[in-house]
Design a protein around this motif. Structure first.
Motif, PDB file in Angstrom:
ATOM      1  N   TYR A  11       0.870  -1.168   0.000  1.00 52.88           N
ATOM      2  CA  TYR A  11       0.000   0.000   0.000  1.00 52.88           C
ATOM      3  C   TYR A  11       0.908   1.219   0.000  1.00 52.88           C
ATOM      4  O   TYR A  11       1.219   1.768   1.048  1.00 52.88           O
ATOM      5  N   PHE A  12       1.360   1.634  -1.172  1.00 54.36           N
ATOM      6  CA  PHE A  12       2.400   2.649  -1.281  1.00 54.36           C
ATOM      7  C   PHE A  12       1.864   4.081  -1.225  1.00 54.36           C
ATOM      8  O   PHE A  12       2.350   4.892  -0.460  1.00 54.36           O
ATOM      9  N   GLN A  13       0.896   4.404  -2.048  1.00 56.38           N
ATOM     10  CA  GLN A  13       0.380   5.776  -2.116  1.00 56.38           C
ATOM     11  C   GLN A  13      -0.991   5.903  -1.464  1.00 56.38           C
ATOM     12  O   GLN A  13      -1.316   6.934  -0.914  1.00 56.38           O
ATOM     13  N   ASN A  14      -1.796   4.851  -1.541  1.00 53.98           N
ATOM     14  CA  ASN A  14      -3.157   4.876  -1.028  1.00 53.98           C
ATOM     15  C   ASN A  14      -3.343   3.684  -0.098  1.00 53.98           C
ATOM     16  O   ASN A  14      -3.227   2.543  -0.529  1.00 53.98           O
ATOM     17  N   SER A  17      -5.600   0.855  -1.430  1.00 53.46           N
ATOM     18  CA  SER A  17      -5.376   0.292  -2.760  1.00 53.46           C
ATOM     19  C   SER A  17      -4.043  -0.458  -2.818  1.00 53.46           C
ATOM     20  O   SER A  17      -2.982   0.149  -2.786  1.00 53.46           O
ATOM     21  N   GLU A  19      -1.027  -2.080  -4.439  1.00 51.96           N
ATOM     22  CA  GLU A  19      -0.324  -1.831  -5.698  1.00 51.96           C
ATOM     23  C   GLU A  19       0.723  -2.914  -5.919  1.00 51.96           C
ATOM     24  O   GLU A  19       1.282  -3.471  -4.972  1.00 51.96           O
ATOM     25  N   ARG A  32      12.691   8.360  -0.320  1.00 52.75           N
ATOM     26  CA  ARG A  32      11.992   9.638  -0.462  1.00 52.75           C
ATOM     27  C   ARG A  32      12.575  10.519  -1.561  1.00 52.75           C
ATOM     28  O   ARG A  32      11.932  11.467  -1.987  1.00 52.75           O
ATOM     29  N   SER A  34      13.792  11.992  -5.179  1.00 52.65           N
ATOM     30  CA  SER A  34      13.155  11.977  -6.495  1.00 52.65           C
ATOM     31  C   SER A  34      13.854  11.034  -7.464  1.00 52.65           C
ATOM     32  O   SER A  34      13.262  10.632  -8.459  1.00 52.65           O
ATOM     33  N   LEU A  38      11.179   3.877  -6.776  1.00 46.19           N
ATOM     34  CA  LEU A  38       9.880   3.965  -6.106  1.00 46.19           C
ATOM     35  C   LEU A  38      10.010   5.038  -5.041  1.00 46.19           C
ATOM     36  O   LEU A  38      10.667   4.832  -4.019  1.00 46.19           O
ATOM     37  N   LEU A  40       8.556   7.275  -2.124  1.00 40.91           N
ATOM     38  CA  LEU A  40       7.504   7.248  -1.113  1.00 40.91           C
ATOM     39  C   LEU A  40       7.634   8.475  -0.229  1.00 40.91           C
ATOM     40  O   LEU A  40       8.688   8.699   0.363  1.00 40.91           O
ATOM     41  N   ASP A  41       6.583   9.254  -0.154  1.00 41.07           N
ATOM     42  CA  ASP A  41       6.589  10.479   0.636  1.00 41.07           C
ATOM     43  C   ASP A  41       6.041  10.177   2.030  1.00 41.07           C
ATOM     44  O   ASP A  41       4.853  10.323   2.289  1.00 41.07           O
ATOM     45  N   SER A  42       6.915   9.692   2.891  1.00 45.81           N
ATOM     46  CA  SER A  42       6.518   9.324   4.246  1.00 45.81           C
ATOM     47  C   SER A  42       7.676   9.593   5.199  1.00 45.81           C
ATOM     48  O   SER A  42       8.832   9.291   4.873  1.00 45.81           O
TER      49      SER A  42
END
Length: 64
Positions: A11-14, A17, A19, A32, A34, A38, A40-42
């Protein structure tokens, strides 16, 4: 030895959902920044969090 496609599921972005991400190209990085394959903004994920790579026909994951 030919290896099939590799995937990472989560569950990476949502959070509602699931993925499925193809780990291509190897090495495949998660983090994190760019430039990660992959991103991930966490706050629980470091800039360079993990790296998947192949060596001698085996797949490894490294805590970056």
């Amino acid at each position: 030895m030919t290896m099939g496609s590799l995937f990472l599921e989560g569950y990476f972005q949502n959070p509602k959902s699931l993925e499925r991400i193809r780990l291509e190209p190897l090495p495949f990085t998660v983090g994190r920044t760019s430039h990660a394959n992959l991103m991930l903004d966490s706050s629980g994920i470091s800039r360079e969090h993990a790296r998947f790579f192949q060596e001698d026909g085996a797949i490894f994951v490294e805590d970056a």
